[in-house]
Design a protein around this motif. Structure first.
Motif, mmCIF file in Angstrom:
data_model
loop_
_atom_site.group_PDB
_atom_site.id
_atom_site.type_symbol
_atom_site.label_atom_id
_atom_site.label_comp_id
_atom_site.label_asym_id
_atom_site.label_seq_id
_atom_site.Cartn_x
_atom_site.Cartn_y
_atom_site.Cartn_z
ATOM 1 N N SER A 179 11.511 13.214 2.571
ATOM 2 C CA SER A 179 11.988 12.566 3.801
ATOM 3 C C SER A 179 11.527 13.320 5.042
ATOM 4 C CB SER A 179 13.516 12.433 3.783
ATOM 5 O OG SER A 179 14.151 13.688 3.934
ATOM 6 N N GLU A 182 7.959 12.435 5.648
ATOM 7 C CA GLU A 182 7.863 11.077 6.173
ATOM 8 C C GLU A 182 8.227 11.043 7.653
ATOM 9 O OE1 GLU A 182 7.393 6.968 6.452
ATOM 10 O OE2 GLU A 182 6.716 8.370 4.913
ATOM 11 N N ILE A 196 14.077 5.137 5.322
ATOM 12 C CA ILE A 196 13.714 6.454 4.806
ATOM 13 C C ILE A 196 14.580 6.812 3.604
ATOM 14 C CG2 ILE A 196 13.733 8.934 5.333
ATOM 15 C CD1 ILE A 196 12.913 8.139 8.208
ATOM 16 N N SER A 199 13.366 4.923 0.661
ATOM 17 C CA SER A 199 12.059 5.363 0.185
ATOM 18 C C SER A 199 12.143 6.601 -0.695
ATOM 19 C CB SER A 199 11.125 5.630 1.368
ATOM 20 O OG SER A 199 11.500 6.818 2.050
#
Length: 284
Positions: A179, A182, A196, A199
């Motif tokens: 995270s 990202e 997020i 994901s």
């Protein structure tokens, strides 16, 4: 209204002289942060959940990624602060021990009493920032090096840092590392935390809980940190119009961007841009 008096950027990071008379919301930096009081009234400055008195006789030390804030009393006079924001990569080149300067326990305590040597270095930094001539990079960097070495000598527990063998990196949960990568990849642009969390295979509540437990701040605070760094870089290093910077970072309007910047830095984007300068190169 708070006012930046002088801001110098360089390979070391940035150093700023600021007249502060407004609240600053909870925020963080990816760099270690050193704050001296130069003039005006003593203040309470928050680091994590606790507030600490900042006076003529001490210095405030904020670790990388450590949330901090300032609640201004509307009736109180202003305070003048001298703040250093020091780049970990530059510090690593200064001294290999400083490779852990991005560690959340690099400074072992948030407040450190000023001895005569630190008080003298503070005075030298103030002279540098109140001088009107352009400042050479070597002059600025040499003074900052002397300051951080002195601070680290008395404010860092080297043995504890070495024993934990973290040296600037942490053993985060793989999902939190993912995270972080990202969020960083988006360069400060507005973040969708539901997206997020999904994901990395976490529900939003679990993601927020795990993120705060491991990073020491909420995803929103971390996202704001990235957004603020991107905005400072754009204001300082480019001539991009402020409304274009706001749009690129996902703000609905330049006014919202200004409020965000003011809330975290204590000054407006236009004030910051007017005062920022870069160190000039000096001959060897």
């Amino acid at each position: 209204m708070s006012e930046p008096l002088r801001i110098i950027h360089g390979a070391f990071g940035r150093v700023a002289l600021l007249l502060l008379d407004r609240t600053m919301a909870v925020h963080a930096h990816r760099v270690c942060h050193v704050v001296f009081k130069i003039g005006g009234v003593d203040i309470l400055f928050g680091v994590r959940e606790l507030e600490h008195y900042l006076s003529d006789d001490n210095v405030l030390l904020v670790n990388a990624w450590e949330p901090h804030f300032y609640n201004h009393n509307r009736d109180a006079p202003s305070t003048v602060l001298l703040a250093l924001y020091l780049e970990p990569q530059w510090l690593r080149k200064v001294d290999t021990r400083f490779s852990c300067s991005a560690h959340p326990k690099f400074f072992s305590q948030p407040i450190l009493a000023l001895g005569s040597k630190l008080a003298g270095l503070r005075a030298d930094l103030l002279d540098l920032l109140t001088g009107r001539e352009s400042t050479g990079s070597r002059v600025v960097e040499d003074l900052i090096v002397r300051t951080i070495i002195e601070l680290a000598c008395v404010g860092t527990r080297w043995k504890e840092l070495l024993e934990c063998q973290l040296m600037g990196s942490l053993a985060y949960d793989a999902r939190i590392r993912q995270s972080l990568d990202e969020m960083k990849s988006r360069g400060g642009v507005a973040l969708d935390f539901d997206e997020i969390a999904s994901s990395v295979g976490l529900s939003r509540p679990h993601f927020f809980h795990l993120f705060r437990k491991q990073i020491g701040m909420t995803p929103a605070t971390f996202g704001s940190m990235l957004r603020m760094e991107a905005s400072i870089d754009s204001l300082a290093a480019t001539d991009t119009a402020i409304h274009d910077i706001a749009r690129h970072l996902g703000f609905d309007s330049p006014g919202n961007f200004t409020r965000f910047f003011l809330c975290q830095q204590g000054v407006t984007p236009s004030q910051y841009r007017r005062k920022v300068e870069f160190t000039t190169l000096t001959c060897s």
